[in-house]
Scaffold this active site. Structure first.
Site, PDB file in Angstrom:
ATOM      1  N   GLN A 104       0.673  -1.273   0.113  1.00 24.53           N
ATOM      2  CA  GLN A 104       0.080   0.069  -0.108  1.00 24.53           C
ATOM      3  C   GLN A 104       0.924   1.250   0.128  1.00 24.53           C
ATOM      4  O   GLN A 104       1.794   1.318   0.815  1.00 24.53           O
ATOM      5  CB  GLN A 104      -0.623  -0.335   1.291  1.00 24.53           C
ATOM      6  CG  GLN A 104      -1.693   1.110   1.450  1.00 24.53           C
ATOM      7  CD  GLN A 104      -1.129   1.701   2.674  1.00 24.53           C
ATOM      8  OE1 GLN A 104      -0.443   2.467   2.526  1.00 24.53           O
ATOM      9  NE2 GLN A 104      -2.361   1.606   3.714  1.00 24.53           N
TER      10      GLN A 104
ATOM     11  N   SER B 197       1.430   6.955   2.294  1.00 21.73           N
ATOM     12  CA  SER B 197       2.557   7.937   2.798  1.00 21.73           C
ATOM     13  C   SER B 197       3.411   8.666   1.886  1.00 21.73           C
ATOM     14  O   SER B 197       3.959   7.799   0.972  1.00 21.73           O
ATOM     15  CB  SER B 197       2.913   7.647   3.896  1.00 21.73           C
ATOM     16  OG  SER B 197       1.890   7.003   5.100  1.00 21.73           O
TER      17      SER B 197
ATOM     18  N   SER C 263       5.425  -1.233   3.761  1.00 22.40           N
ATOM     19  CA  SER C 263       5.966  -2.496   4.316  1.00 22.40           C
ATOM     20  C   SER C 263       5.761  -3.764   3.182  1.00 22.40           C
ATOM     21  O   SER C 263       4.859  -3.583   2.435  1.00 22.40           O
ATOM     22  CB  SER C 263       4.961  -3.179   5.312  1.00 22.40           C
ATOM     23  OG  SER C 263       4.702  -2.365   6.466  1.00 22.40           O
TER      24      SER C 263
ATOM     25  N   GLU D  42      -8.263  -1.332   8.254  1.00 21.57           N
ATOM     26  CA  GLU D  42      -6.901  -1.273   9.013  1.00 21.57           C
ATOM     27  C   GLU D  42      -7.671  -2.170  10.161  1.00 21.57           C
ATOM     28  O   GLU D  42      -8.200  -1.428  11.023  1.00 21.57           O
ATOM     29  CB  GLU D  42      -6.501   0.023   9.444  1.00 21.57           C
ATOM     30  CG  GLU D  42      -4.979  -0.075   9.655  1.00 21.57           C
ATOM     31  CD  GLU D  42      -4.223   1.173   9.654  1.00 21.57           C
ATOM     32  OE1 GLU D  42      -4.870   2.439   9.514  1.00 21.57           O
ATOM     33  OE2 GLU D  42      -2.990   1.170   9.856  1.00 21.57           O
TER      34      GLU D  42
ATOM     35  N   GLU E 206       0.612  12.032  19.216  1.00 19.60           N
ATOM     36  CA  GLU E 206      -0.359  13.344  19.064  1.00 19.60           C
ATOM     37  C   GLU E 206      -1.641  12.871  18.088  1.00 19.60           C
ATOM     38  O   GLU E 206      -2.872  13.441  18.614  1.00 19.60           O
ATOM     39  CB  GLU E 206       0.653  14.316  18.501  1.00 19.60           C
ATOM     40  CG  GLU E 206       1.537  14.825  19.294  1.00 19.60           C
ATOM     41  CD  GLU E 206       2.847  13.791  19.683  1.00 19.60           C
ATOM     42  OE1 GLU E 206       3.019  13.057  18.679  1.00 19.60           O
ATOM     43  OE2 GLU E 206       3.723  14.034  20.745  1.00 19.60           O
TER      44      GLU E 206
END
Lengths: 376, 415, 376, 415
Positions: D135, D138, D170, D253, D382
Site C-alpha cells: 500500500q 504516505s 511494508s 485497518e 499526538e
C-alpha cells in the site's frame, strides 16, 4: 466470552441512574458537606429501601442474593453520583465480614438491617498515621470488654456497630463486633479531605463486644474482605472518573475563548484524551475484578489490586484534569469540580493508599508467576 | 561563579539590613513565615493595619516602592538593589501583599498614561500605603482570553456609564481606586474597541463580593458594575487604546525573582525524615520515597538556582530572560504532586484534615488544593506552556478564529 | 552574585564551539559508530592539542590550571557536539583520581599525557550486572599482580592505563593503576546502546599494577571522584539536551502539515515547552554543581547528585521528544535523532543509573538537613 | 461476566484447534514466539517461504483470509469466529505478517472499488499467498497529514504517468501489486484532487529501497516512482475520488484485537524476580521497583482486558467501539518507559548490548528503540490523542489552515 455487564445488569444500571439523578443531585452531597452529618441519611435509607444495597446479601438474611456484579453496578453509579453514603464501610466491608465469619445470630441481626439501609457498620482498624501493620494494634479485649482508641474510622460518627481489630486474650489479632450503643464508646468527629464523608475517632473504655470469626484470624479475614472492597470501591472510582471526564468535556465544548470552544485546542483535547485512556484502563481492570469477585476466583487478590491501582490513578487524574479544564471556575468553591477532586483523593486513601496497593499487586503477580499460572 | 556581593552591593545590603533590623515588626516574623496564600492572613493583629504600618514606615524612611522614581515616593533602586532589598526584607515582604497589585501594576500604568495631576495626587499616597489600588481586567468570559472583555462603557456627557462584571480581583474590598478596562466599541475587532479607566471604588453601583476558593481561602473577588459613572477625566490613554494601556500593566507584572517558590519539597523531606512507614523504618530510607523525593528536590533546587541565574543577570546589568516563566508552571504542579505523595505516605490517616499528630501531618491537604488552584491562577499551565513556546522558543502563535473579526460577531458560548 | 559563567568563560565557549563545529560534525560521530573504533581518535588528539582537556590539570603537570568552570564549559560543548571522546573516563575520573591520590611519579607520568590528549585512562570498577557495591568486588591483587575480570569498562578498548578497584592483600578495597600495555591484559569489545561509545571487558591475569592512593581507601576515593565526574557529565548532558531541543524546534518550524508549520500545533508547542523546562532546571542544577566543584564546597555531594538527576531526566526527555517531533523521519537511522537518544540513555547509566543517584541525593540532603545546614 | 465460549463458539474453536494442531509448522513455534517486530524475521528458514507455505495450507483448507467472502478465497467467518481463529492460530499468525496489509487493507479496497474481472483475477491469488500486495499512501511530506499527497499522476492516452515518492511501505520488495494514491489535479483543495490506482510493482520506474530504522531493523521501504505508466483500467473509483477510496482502505485497518500487545511488562516482571539489586535482595522486593512495575502492570492488563471487552461486544454481535484506539498509544509509551526502567536496574551494565548474562539482559535496548518508533508508526501519539478526542469524545477538529485552499496554494516548507 461475556466480559461486560449483561443486559439485565445494564437495565439495573438505568434504574439506579434514574433513581440517583432524582434523589442524589450534587446539591444533596453539598448539604452533607455543609452540615455536621457524616453522610446523607435520607438518601441512604432510600437506597436501602429500593433494595440496591441488598445485591450481594443472601435472601436468607434479607438480601436479594443477586450477586456481586449487581453490586458493582450499584457502586459505579454511587460513585458517578458522588453519593455521600457509607457503602465502603457498611456494604463492601461490614456485610462481607459478617458473611465470611459471622455467627448465624450476628448475620441474622445485622445483615437484614444493612440490606434495608437501616444500619451502618464501621470498620475500626487504623490507630493513627501510617500503613496499618499488626505490630501497631494496641486495642485489646479482656473478658469480653474492649479498650483502646481507633482512628480514623470511616463512618464511625453515625455507625450502629463497628467491627474492630484488637488483640484478644491469647495475644492474637482478632475481630470483634461492637454494638456502638453499648456503654464506654466515645466518638469524636474528624474532618477529612472530603467534607461530605466525615470520619471519627472512636475510644472504647471497657466496651462489651463479641468475637467475630475465629481467634487469631482477624488479619486474614480483613485482608480477604479488603480485596472484595477494593473491587467495589474501584467501581465507585470508575464512576466518579467517568463523570469528571464528562463534566470537563461538556464544559470545554461550551466555554469559548479566542472565538472557539476551548475543546478545539489541542492542549485541552489531549488532556481529555489522557483522562479517557486512564478511565478505560481502569474500567477494564475493574471488570476483571468484578469477574474474579463474582465467580470466587483465586485470582481475586491480583484482580482486586489491579482494579484498585488503576481506578485510583484514573479518578485522581480525571478529577484534577476537570479542575484544570474549568480554569478559574474550577477552583471556586461554587463549581462542583473540587467535590470530585476531594472524593478522588478521599477514595485513594480509603482501604490504604496507592503505595500499599502497588506493592501488593506486584507481590501477588510475582507469587502467581512463580506458580506458573495463567491469568484466567 | 560565586554568591558574593560586589562591594557596592554589600554596602547597600548592610544599609538595608540595618534599617530592617531596627524597624521591622519582628514580633510578627514567625507568623509571617507561615504565610502560604497570596492574601495576608495574620491572626494576631489586623492584617491591613499591620500592612499599612509597615508601608508607612518604609515610606517615611525612603524604602517604599523600590522600583518607583523618588518623585512619586519611590526608592528608585537599581534592579539588583531591589533583589537585595527583597532578600533582606524577607518574611516582612509578605506584609506588602495587599499593595502588590497597586505598586506593581497600577502605579506604573498611571505613571505611563496618567495626567500630571493624577500622578501627583495619587501615586505618593499609593506608595505610602495611605491609598490602595486594585486591577479589574478579567471577566467570567475573559480569562485566558483576556481581551475578550464584555464590560461595556457608554459615553454620557462628560461621564462614561459602565455595566458588567469583573473577576479575580485581589484586595478589591481594601482598594480605594481601581484600574478598569471596558469595551467602548463592540463593532471593532477584539483588541481595538477597548478603553482603560480608573475609578473610585466607592462609586455607586460597585459591588464587591469575595470568591470562596476550593482551598476554602478567599484571595479574590468578583465585582459587579451597575450603571457606574466614571468621569472622562479618569480615562487613561485614548478611546480604543485600552489594550495598549493594559499591556503596560501586564508587562509590569513583577517577574518572579522570589528565591523560595514553595514546591512543598522541604516540608516533604522533613516529613519523610520523621515518619515511620514500618516498624523501625523511616520513610526517608525507602527507595520509592527517595525516588519520588529526588524529582521534587531537583525541581525545587532548579527553581531556586534559576532565580539565582536571573539575579546574576541583573547584577551584571542584563535583563533577565523570559526564563522566569518556568517558575509557576513547575512549582504549582510539583506542589500538587508532593501533596498526593505526602498523603499517601500516611496510609488511611492521610485523608484526615486533623490528624492524630497535627504538627506532623505536613499540611498536604492545603497543598493539594492550593496546587490545583495555582496551576490556573495567573495563567493556566496551558497558557504558560504557550508563553514559553512562543516567547522563549519563538514558535508560532496558535491559529486565531477571532482575528480581525468585529467583537460582536466573534463566536461565543452565549450564542 | 555571579551564578553564571564569566565573560572569559563564555569566550572560551565560543572558541570551543567554533572548533567543534569544524572538527566534530555529526558525520564524525557516525564514522565512529560505523567503525570498530571505540572513540574518535583524531578528534581526541586535536581537542588535547588545543588544550581543552587541560583546564583542571595543574600547570606543574602539563595542564592549564584554569579551573573546573572552564572544564564545565568544555564538557557542555562536547555534549552538544555529541563528540565521541573519552572525557568521562579519562578527564573527569582518571585525571581526578590521579590528582587526588596519585604519587608524584604517577602524576608526572600520566597527567601531561591526558592534558595533551595523548593518553586514555579507563576506570575499571564494575563486575557485571547490578549497582556496584563493595561485596561484589572479586578482582584482587597479590604481590603487585592483579587478577580478575572487569566489565563493562568505558573506553577500556583503547585505554593506555586503567584505574582498577580490587581487593588488596589486606582484604581492603583499593585502587590500582594498571598500564594496559603490561602483560596479562585481555580486552574484549562490547557493544553499548551508543555505538559511538563502545566498551570493553577487561581480563587481568597476573598483570603488574601499582597502588593508587592508600590501601583500603578505594571506595572513598572513587566516590569523591564520581561526584566530580557527575557534575562534569551533567554538563555533557545539558549540552546534548539543549541541542536536541534546538533540533526539534528547528524541524518543527520547517516541517509543514495541514498547511502550517507543525510548530504551530499546541501538541508540539507544549512538548517543546516541557523539554525547555526540564533543560532549564537541569542547567540551573548543573551550575550549582559547577560552583561547588570550583570552590571545593562541602556541598559538592549534594550538588553533584542534584545536577546528575536533573541532567539525566532532561536529556532523556529532550532526546525522546526530539524523535517524537520528527515523526517518521525521527525513527530512521538516517536522521540524527537517534544518536542523541542513544547518547542520552548511555550517559544516564554511565557512573550509575538514575535510581542510584536519586537515592544518593535524598540520603545526602537528609544528612544535611539533620546537620541543620543551609544550601550555600 | 464469564470467559466462556457459547456452545457454537466452543464447537468452532475445537474445529480450528484440531486443524491447527494437525497442520501448523510446529517446529517454528518457539522462534515465532520471539518475534517482536512487525516484519517476519525467522532465521532457521526463509521467512517468505515459510509464510507462503502456511498461507497456502490455510487456503487449501478454507481457513485463509477469515474476514473475506468465500468467492474470493476467504473463510467468511463472523467477527467472533475470527477472534477465536486468531487466538487458536497463536504464534503462527506471525507467519501472516507479510500478508497483513494485502489481506487487511488492499483486498477489501479492491472488493469495494475494483472491476469484477480484477476481483476474480487478483483476490484469490492474494488470499492464497500466491501474490502479495502493498500500500503506497504516505509520502515524506504526507505523514500525519496523509492527504497532502504530492505524487503526481498525469493522463497520457490510456495510461497515467506517475512521478513521486512514497514511504513507510511494508513488504514492498515482496509485493506483486500495490495500491497507490496520487494527485491528479493540484488546483483542487487537498482531498479533492486525488485518484487511486493499483499497479504492477515490477513496472519500469519503480524503485524500492529499504529504510533502516533506529532499532536497526528494516520493516519499511521508500519507493521512488519515475515515469511509471499505469493503465487507466487500473484506476479504482473515479478521477478525484481517491480520498474516498483511501478511506475504505484505512477503515479496514484491522482493529487491534490482539490480546497480547507487548508492553514489556511481562519481561520486566520476570527480570525483576531474578535480578539481585543488592546482596540477597531481589529487585522485585524493592518498593521503588514495585511501584514502577505496578503502573506498567495495570496498563498491560488494562489493554488485555479492554481487548476482551471488545471481543465480548463482537460475540454479542455489536461493533467494538473506537476504544481500541487507546491500545497503541498505551503500549508504545509503556514499552519505552519499561525499557528505561529495565536498563536502570542493571546499573552501568544496563548500557551493554551484550551483557555478562545475555539471557538475562531483558532485551530492554530493543524495547527502547522499538517503543520510540512505535510512538510514531501508524499514527503518532499526538494523532492518536486527536483521534480519541474527536472520534470518541466528540471534540471539535483542529482549526484548518488548508481548508478549501487549492492544494498548490497550501503553504509548505518548500516555499
Amino acid at each position: 466470552m461475556q466480559f461486560q455487564f449483561s443486559e439485565e445488569q445494564n437495565e439495573l444500571r438505568n434504574i439506579i441512574q434514574r433513581f440517583l439523578e432524582k434523589e442524589c443531585p450534587i446539591s444533596a452531597t453539598r448539604s452533607v458537606m455543609d452540615s455536621a452529618a457524616g453522610h446523607d441519611a435520607a438518601l441512604w435509607q432510600k437506597i436501602g429501601a429500593n433494595g440496591f444495597l441488598a445485591a450481594a446479601i443472601p435472601e436468607e438474611f434479607g438480601g436479594a442474593g443477586s450477586g456481586y456484579l449487581e453490586l458493582c453496578v450499584v457502586a459505579e453509579e454511587c460513585g458517578r453520583a458522588l453519593a455521600a453514603v457509607p457503602t465502603v464501610s457498611t456494604v463492601y466491608q461490614a456485610a462481607e465480614l459478617l458473611q465470611l465469619a459471622g455467627s448465624h445470630a450476628q448475620k441474622a441481626k445485622w445483615l437484614p438491617q444493612i440490606a434495608a439501609g437501616e444500619a451502618i457498620g464501621a470498620i475500626a482498624l487504623q490507630e493513627g498515621i501510617g500503613e496499618m501493620i499488626p505490630e501497631r494494634v494496641t486495642a485489646h479485649v479482656r473478658g469480653g470488654k474492649l479498650s483502646g482508641g481507633k482512628s480514623p474510622v470511616a463512618d464511625g460518627l453515625e455507625a450502629d456497630f463497628a467491627i474492630v481489630m484488637a488483640r484478644d486474650e491469647a495475644g492474637g489479632h482478632s475481630l470483634f463486633l461492637a454494638d456502638l450503643r453499648n456503654e464506654g464508646v466515645e466518638r469524636t468527629f474528624i474532618k477529612t479531605i472530603d467534607p461530605s464523608r466525615k470520619h471519627a475517632k472512636l475510644h472504647f473504655a471497657e466496651t462489651s463486644v463479641e468475637p467475630l470469626g475465629e481467634s487469631g484470624q482477624g488479619w486474614r479475614l480483613l485482608q480477604q474482605v479488603r480485596d472484595r472492597a477494593a473491587v467495589l470501591t474501584a467501581f465507585e472510582q470508575v464512576g466518579g472518573a467517568d463523570r469528571a471526564l464528562r463534566m470537563a468535556r461538556d464544559y470545554a465544548m461550551e466555554r469559548y475563548a479566542f472565538g472557539r470552544p476551548i475543546a478545539s485546542f489541542q492542549a485541552i483535547k489531549h488532556t481529555l484524551a489522557d483522562s479517557y485512556v486512564a478511565n478505560e484502563l481502569a474500567r477494564s481492570n475493574a471488570y476483571y475484578g468484578a469477574w474474579a469477585l463474582s465467580v470466587g476466583s483465586d485470582k481475586l487478590p491480583i484482580a482486586a489490586a489491579g482494579a484498585r491501582v488503576a481506578a485510583t490513578q484514573a479518578f485522581q487524574l480525571a478529577s484534577a484534569n476537570n479542575i484544570q479544564v474549568h480554569g478559574g471556575m474550577g477552583f471556586t468553591w461554587e463549581f462542583d469540580c473540587h467535590l470530585f477532586y476531594r472524593r478522588s483523593n478521599f477514595l485513594a486513601l480509603t482501604l490504604g493508599g496507592p503505595a500499599l496497593w502497588e506493592s501488593r499487586l506486584i507481590e501477588r503477580l510475582h507469587a502467581d508467576m512463580r506458580e506458573g499460572e495463567k491469568m484466567i | 561563579m560565586n554568591f558574593d556581593d560586589t562591594p557596592e552591593e554589600a554596602a547597600f545590603r548592610a544599609r538595608a539590613r540595618t534599617w530592617i533590623q531596627q524597624n521591622a515588626p519582628h514580633e510578627l516574623a514567625e507568623e509571617l513565615g507561615q504565610e502560604g496564600a497570596a492574601r495576608l492572613t495574620l491572626k494576631s493583629v489586623d492584617p491591613m493595619t499591620a500592612a499599612r504600618a509597615w508601608q508607612k514606615k518604609k515610606s517615611d524612611a525612603g524604602w517604599a516602592t523600590p522600583h518607583w522614581p523618588k518623585e512619586y515616593g519611590g526608592a528608585d533602586l537599581s534592579p539588583i538593589e531591589r533583589v537585595i532589598w527583597s532578600q533582606e526584607e524577607g518574611v516582612f515582604a509578605s506584609l506588602s501583599a495587599p499593595f502588590f497589585i497597586g505598586h506593581g501594576m497600577c502605579g506604573p500604568t498611571l505613571m505611563a498614561w496618567g495626567s500630571d495631576e493624577d500622578k501627583k495626587d495619587r501615586l505618593p499616597r499609593l506608595s505610602s500605603g495611605e491609598e490602595n489600588w486594585c486591577q479589574m481586567f478579567s471577566e467570567p468570559a475573559a480569562g485566558s482570553d483576556l481581551a475578550a472583555v464584555r464590560t461595556r462603557a457608554i459615553r454620557d456627557g462628560d461621564d462614561w456609564v459602565v455595566n458588567g462584571q469583573k473577576i479575580w480581583t485581589s484586595y478589591a474590598h481594601e482598594a480605594d481606586w481601581g484600574l478598569l478596562i471596558a469595551r467602548t466599541d463592540p463593532t471593532l475587532p477584539k483588541h481595538r474597541g477597548l478603553t482603560m479607566f480608573f475609578l473610585d471604588m466607592r462609586s455607586p453601583g460597585v459591588v464587591v463580593q469575595p470568591i470562596r476558593q476550593i482551598s476554602d481561602e478567599t484571595e479574590f473577588n468578583e465585582i459587579f458594575l451597575s450603571d457606574v459613572r466614571i468621569p472622562d477625566a479618569q480615562r487613561l490613554g485614548n478611546i480604543g487604546q485600552g489594550w495598549e494601556v493594559a499591556l503596560t500593566t501586564l508587562m509590569n507584572e513583577r517577574a518572579s525573582l522570589a528565591t523560595g517558590a514553595a514546591t512543598g519539597f522541604g516540608v516533604a523531606l522533613k516529613f519523610c525524615s520523621e515518619l515511620e512507614i514500618a516498624l523501625g523504618k523511616l520513610a526517608i530510607d525507602d527507595s520509592r520515597v527517595r525516588s519520588r523525593l529526588a524529582t521534587f528536590a531537583i525541581r525545587d533546587s532548579g527553581l531556586r538556582f534559576t532565580a539565582f541565574r536571573n539575579i546574576s543577570a541583573l547584577s551584571r546589568g542584563e535583563r533577565p530572560g523570559p526564563e522566569s516563566s518556568i517558575s509557576k508552571l513547575v512549582w504549582a504542579s510539583t506542589m500538587q504532586d508532593v501533596a498526593r505523595f505526602g498523603m499517601d505516605l500516611q496510609g488511611e490517616a492521610g485523608l484526615l484534615d486533623d490528624s492524630e499528630q497535627p504538627s506532623a501531618d505536613g499540611g498536604f491537604h492545603g497543598m493539594l488544593m492550593r496546587g490545583a488552584g495555582m496551576r490556573i491562577a495567573g495563567g493556566t499551565d496551558e497558557v504558560m506552556r504557550n508563553i514559553i513556546a512562543e516567547r522563549v522558543l519563538g514558535l508560532p502563535a496558535d491559529m486565531r478564529a477571532d482575528k480581525d473579526v468585529p467583537f460582536d460577531q466573534v463566536p461565543t458560548s452565549a450564542r
